[in-house]
Design a protein around this motif. Structure first.
Motif, short mmCIF file in Angstrom:
data_model
loop_
_atom_site.label_atom_id
_atom_site.label_comp_id
_atom_site.label_asym_id
_atom_site.label_seq_id
_atom_site.Cartn_x
_atom_site.Cartn_y
_atom_site.Cartn_z
N ARG B 35 0.86 -1.19 0.00
CA ARG B 35 0.00 0.00 0.00
C ARG B 35 0.89 1.24 0.00
O ARG B 35 1.79 1.35 0.84
CB ARG B 35 -0.88 -0.03 1.25
CG ARG B 35 -1.87 1.10 1.31
CD ARG B 35 -2.65 1.08 2.61
NE ARG B 35 -3.74 2.04 2.57
CZ ARG B 35 -4.21 2.69 3.62
NH1 ARG B 35 -3.71 2.46 4.81
NH2 ARG B 35 -5.20 3.55 3.50
N LYS B 41 -4.65 14.46 -0.69
CA LYS B 41 -5.97 13.82 -0.68
C LYS B 41 -6.57 13.77 -2.07
O LYS B 41 -7.66 13.27 -2.28
CB LYS B 41 -6.93 14.60 0.24
CG LYS B 41 -6.70 14.31 1.71
CD LYS B 41 -7.76 14.95 2.55
CE LYS B 41 -7.51 14.64 4.02
NZ LYS B 41 -8.42 15.32 4.90
N THR B 43 -6.90 12.76 -6.01
CA THR B 43 -6.50 11.74 -6.98
C THR B 43 -6.31 12.40 -8.35
O THR B 43 -6.07 11.71 -9.33
CB THR B 43 -7.53 10.63 -7.10
OG1 THR B 43 -8.81 11.22 -7.24
CG2 THR B 43 -7.51 9.72 -5.90
N TYR B 48 -0.53 12.01 -6.82
CA TYR B 48 -1.22 10.76 -7.15
C TYR B 48 -0.76 10.26 -8.52
O TYR B 48 -0.48 9.07 -8.70
CB TYR B 48 -2.74 10.97 -7.16
CG TYR B 48 -3.52 9.69 -7.39
CD1 TYR B 48 -3.85 8.85 -6.33
CD2 TYR B 48 -3.91 9.31 -8.67
CE1 TYR B 48 -4.53 7.67 -6.53
CE2 TYR B 48 -4.59 8.12 -8.89
CZ TYR B 48 -4.92 7.32 -7.82
OH TYR B 48 -5.60 6.14 -8.03
N ALA B 52 1.05 6.84 -9.03
CA ALA B 52 0.39 5.79 -9.80
C ALA B 52 1.34 5.22 -10.86
O ALA B 52 1.38 4.01 -11.08
CB ALA B 52 -0.87 6.34 -10.47
N ASP B 69 -3.19 5.04 -2.14
CA ASP B 69 -4.32 5.65 -1.43
C ASP B 69 -4.04 7.12 -1.15
O ASP B 69 -3.06 7.45 -0.47
CB ASP B 69 -4.58 4.92 -0.11
CG ASP B 69 -5.37 3.64 -0.31
OD1 ASP B 69 -6.02 3.51 -1.37
OD2 ASP B 69 -5.33 2.76 0.57
N ALA B 70 -4.93 7.98 -1.63
CA ALA B 70 -4.75 9.43 -1.44
C ALA B 70 -5.34 9.83 -0.09
O ALA B 70 -6.46 10.32 -0.02
CB ALA B 70 -5.42 10.19 -2.57
N VAL B 71 -4.59 9.58 0.99
CA VAL B 71 -5.15 9.79 2.33
C VAL B 71 -4.84 11.19 2.90
O VAL B 71 -5.45 11.60 3.87
CB VAL B 71 -4.65 8.72 3.32
CG1 VAL B 71 -5.10 7.34 2.88
CG2 VAL B 71 -3.14 8.75 3.47
N ALA B 75 -2.89 11.76 7.75
CA ALA B 75 -3.24 10.33 7.86
C ALA B 75 -2.11 9.45 7.35
O ALA B 75 -1.85 8.37 7.88
CB ALA B 75 -4.52 10.06 7.07
N LYS B 78 0.57 9.23 9.96
CA LYS B 78 0.07 8.44 11.09
C LYS B 78 0.10 6.95 10.75
O LYS B 78 0.53 6.12 11.55
CB LYS B 78 -1.39 8.87 11.38
CG LYS B 78 -1.58 9.30 12.82
CD LYS B 78 -3.02 9.62 13.09
CE LYS B 78 -3.35 11.04 12.79
NZ LYS B 78 -4.78 11.33 12.86
#
Lengths: 501, 347
Positions: B35, B41, B43, B48, B52, B69-71, B75, B78
């Motif tokens: 991952r 955040k 995409t 991103y 990708a 994952d575009a967190v 996040a 963390k």
């Protein structure tokens, strides 16, 4: 007409597939059109731009439309923009008019979708020029205008406004995000809460907590004995059956709501939920029978659904003519363009006429597929409410939890948010909290703050809200009319109630 | 009997799956499902897009599943802090340390709290624009305007990549015309859309933007309210020289070089010009097995040696820039040190 050569069977199959998957996403509480597009975005790497966009536009239209199913049948908005659909859709279901409400909503969605696609096709560049006349000040006033819905939605004006303000307060918890130009400082929480709440509460868990979980808790309180004991069977077609005559006299409502949806969609940063909220308020203000709204009036469903599908074309206007997304879903759509190396901006349409034309075909076709799939699948879909609640509700809770966990790619705190707001909604209603104004305050609060503060930072004076531009003045007039109508409606209703008493 | 048969089949499949995963784990010591969390955040953004491209190349090379994952930064950090087994890694850019330098909450010293991995690409597009009708023809005109006590309002997103050019410009004015740097004022805002809007509204004289997002605006006729003009690209000239000769959109590489040092000069210390390339790199959990760091370095080294990824990156206006972990960490640490001096000097 070179673009016709791009329209292969694969193209149409992808639009159709996208619509169906989108409807499923939209219909599951906690899953949204944005999620559907984001999940399927990597699939488009294997496709060319035209086919990739066909799939994504199908998902977009399907996702926005699917939200009306749980909103009408279960009083749980499948997506944030279908909140106002619950107001009249669910009471219709309770009257045994679930199928009628769904068909009304779907037809209104089709109208809104096609309307906005036509507007997009004909006027995109000039509307984009109009959209940039809306600075921070005008955007704040649009949000304020949408917030006036609180007054007309409240059963008790004072409690309604209190609930709305409380919603705004909850939305401000967290940091004043630097990505909005804020200072990144934390507000309204203690240090211990920082690891969980630095970005505030996520909208979707709050929404499905309040509407989904809260409602289920209320039902659970009633117990299942009543339902089984009386052998009561929920009627699917007990009330007035659907006929297209429901749209008689609703043409103005349809056009106004679709226009509002398109218009709000094209303002970047104002957000999709404001569209249906605004058009619902306006319908209530201009309705001949405002007292019927909220109690199962088809016109309410029409206003809400025409607006949220009107959003689809609207949100594509700034995307395709300024390179700026109009809402969260179109923000994901940008990915499809950038991954294919296509530049979005004011010259996009002129430089990519074939892509533009095929997008329009995809959008129109997606709306038609959405209509036919949903309209004819309704007989099956509507049976959801015949599932015994002791089986249905645990399933919904599971979906809500999965949706809440998945919305930010696996944050457990979002599940706790869901449970907290479920409980909050359930207990809150017992002490008079009004859920609809609360959630509207919550949705619009953050944007209201940013635009308010930024207006002051830019212009340095409160008077700017009144004097910035003729658009601002028109908006103030609309706000005033909306408030006066709401108060007048409430006084009239009170008088009627007194007479009946 | 049928039940028993299917049960056996399931058990067999599970065993075989386990054996296969163990075999591959021994080979590359990488998780079967990798991952990649990113610090953005969006995409639709460059982080991103670049992640990708790299993720796809890694998945093909190693035969594993890679998911981006575009967190968002908070996040992502963390999550990265929590997971040390190498199944989750992060890709981000200079914002990861600039956020820390600017004191933004939720940012840490990545060189102390995490392991900095390889760099993979540069986005050369960070730029500054004025309205097409602006009296300022160049970044030098802006500096001179500040020197002659004109207020210049610059729309930026505070606390990172968008602000570093502003800080450098302020620093340059301070070095050349001490005391006049106060005439360069930041207008803090959010997205690119907000920055553009401030320019359209006449609320900013200069905005931070990017070649990718703003190039089409520079092609509009001057009478259009939306028309803009580049005055400064922060990239190094050698970075721009690596773009395709046709440049981006309708702006050729040659024309882009007009907005880059030395033609557009913003001094860093009185001698050399300030430049800033937005570079994308991996960040790992501090406790992650160094063998995994090496394995990823090796895999990426092979990917870049093959030369295919460079084409994909260039197609999307990224400049390939692979540096193995150790080299990248030293390079980025030095880069951070230079920007720290600039930020401190204008505090």
């Amino acid at each position: 007409m070179e673009f016709l050569s791009y329209l292969s069977p694969m193209f149409f199959a992808l639009v159709g597939f996208g619509v169906i998957v989108g409807i499923i996403f939209g219909a599951i509480p906690g899953m949204t059109a944005t999620m559907a597009v984001a999940v399927c975005l990597p699939m488009t790497y294997a496709l060319d731009l035209i086919n990739g966009l066909a799939l994504l536009l199908g998902l977009y239209v399907g996702g926005i439309s699917g939200g009306l199913v749980p909103a009408i049948l279960l009083k749980i908005p499948g997506t944030p923009s279908s909140i106002t659909t619950t107001f009249d859709g669910y009471p219709m279901t309770q009257k045994g008019e679930g199928e009628r409400a769904l068909k009304t909503g779907i037809t209104a969605s089709l109208f809104g979708g096609i309307f906005s696609a036509v507007i997009l096709f004909l006027f995109a560049p000039s509307l984009a020029d109009f959209a940039i006349k809306f600075s921070y000040v005008e955007k704040f006033l649009i949000i304020l205008f949408a917030l006036t819905v609180i007054a007309s939605l409240s059963r008790n004006l004072l409690l309604g406004i209190f609930s709305g303000v409380l919603g705004v307060w909850f939305s401000l918890i967290g940091s004043y995000d630097i990505s909005y130009g804020g200072n990144g400082e934390y507000r309204l929480m203690t240090d211990a809460m920082v690891p969980y709440l630095e970005s505030g509460f996520s909208l979707l868990p709050v929404l499905i907590g309040l509407f989904g979980l809260g409602t289920i808790m209320q039902e659970a309180e009633k117990g299942i004995r009543e339902e089984v004991g009386k052998g009561k069977k929920l009627d699917l077609n007990g009330g007035t059956p659907f006929s297209f005559s429901v749209f008689k006299g609703e043409m103005i409502n349809l056009i106004r709501s679709s226009s509002l949806g398109t218009f709000v969609g094209m303002l970047p940063g104002v957000g999709g939920s404001a569209a249906s909220v605004l058009s619902y308020t306006q319908q209530k203000n201009f309705s001949k029978h405002p007292e019927k709204l909220g109690k199962g009036a088809p016109e309410g469903v029409i206003a809400s659904e025409a607006a949220n599908n009107g959003l689809t074309g609207g949100a594509l206007i700034p995307l395709l003519s300024l390179g700026i997304p109009g809402d969260s879903t179109t923000a994901v759509l940008i990915g499809a363009f950038t991954l294919q190396g296509i530049q979005l901006g004011p010259l996009f349409i002129g430089n990519n006429l074939d892509t533009w034309n095929t997008m329009m075909v995809a959008l129109l076709f997606a709306n038609l597929v959405m209509f036919f799939v949903m309209f004819f699948a309704i007989r099956t879909i509507v049976k959801v409410i015949t599932i015994p609640k002791y089986l249905l509700y645990p399933g919904i809770i599971m979906m809500c939890v999965v949706g809440a966990y998945a919305i930010n790619f696996g944050i457990m705190f979002d599940v706790w948010t869901l449970l907290f707001f479920g409980l909050f909604g359930y207990l809150g209603q017992k002490v008079g909290l009004e859920v609809a104004p609360f959630i509207i305050g919550f949705i619009l609060g953050k944007q209201a703050e940013v635009y308010f503060v930024k207006s002051l930072e830019s212009f340095g004076s409160l008077t700017i809200f009144f004097t910035k531009s003729p658009i601002a003045m028109v908006l103030w007039v609309l706000i005033l009319i909306s408030v006066v109508f709401s108060i007048y409606g409430m006084i009239k209703q009170k008088k009627n109630n007194n007479k009946h008493a | 009997m049928k039940f028993l048969k299917s049960g056996l089949a399931v058990a067999m499949a599970a065993f075989m799956g386990l054996a296969a995963s163990q075999a591959s784990a021994a080979d590359v010591e990488l998780a079967k499902n990798l991952r990649i969390v990113i610090g953005s955040k969006s995409t639709g953004g460059d982080t991103y897009q670049n992640s990708a491209i790299v993720a796809q190349a890694l998945a093909d090379k190693l035969g594993i599943n890679v998911k981006v994952d575009a967190v968002g930064s908070s996040a992502a950090f963390k999550t990265l802090r929590r997971i040390s087994n190498g199944s989750t890694i992060m890709i981000f850019h200079d914002q990861s340390y600039l956020g820390y330098l600017y004191g933004v909450k939720g940012y840490f010293n990545i060189f102390e709290d995490f392991t900095v991995g390889p760099t993979v690409a540069i986005n050369p597009g960070n730029s500054y624009l004025v309205p097409k009708s602006s009296p300022y023809q160049s970044i030098e005109d802006i500096i001179q305007a500040c020197a002659s006590d004109k207020k210049i309002r610059v729309a930026i997103q505070p606390g990172g990549v968008s602000e570093i050019g502003f800080s450098a410009l302020k620093n340059a004015i301070k070095l050349r015309y001490p005391g006049k740097e106060a005439n360069l004022v930041a207008v803090n805002t959010g997205s690119q859309s907000d920055k553009n809007q401030l320019l359209f509204d006449g609320q900013a004289d200069l905005i931070n933007g990017s070649v990718q997002a703003n190039e089409q605006y520079t092609q509009l006729p001057a009478e259009d309210q939306k028309a803009m003009r580049f005055v400064w690209l922060t990239a190094r000239p050698e970075t721009i020289k690596q773009t395709k000769p046709e440049g981006f959109g309708d702006t050729s590489q040659e024309h882009l070089l007009d907005f880059v040092s030395p033609k557009a000069s913003v001094t860093q210390d009185g001698e050399k010009d300030f430049t800033f390339d937005k570079e994308f790199f991996f960040i790992y959990n501090k406790k992650m097995d160094p063998a995994i760091v090496d394995a990823l370095d090796e895999a990426l080294g092979e990917i870049y040696a093959e030369g295919k990824i460079q084409e994909t990156q260039k197609k999307s206006f990224f400049i390939p820039n692979f540096k193995p972990s150790a080299e990248a960490a030293a390079y980025l640490k030095d880069k951070m040190g230079q920007y720290e001096v600039i930020i401190d000097s204008i505090k």
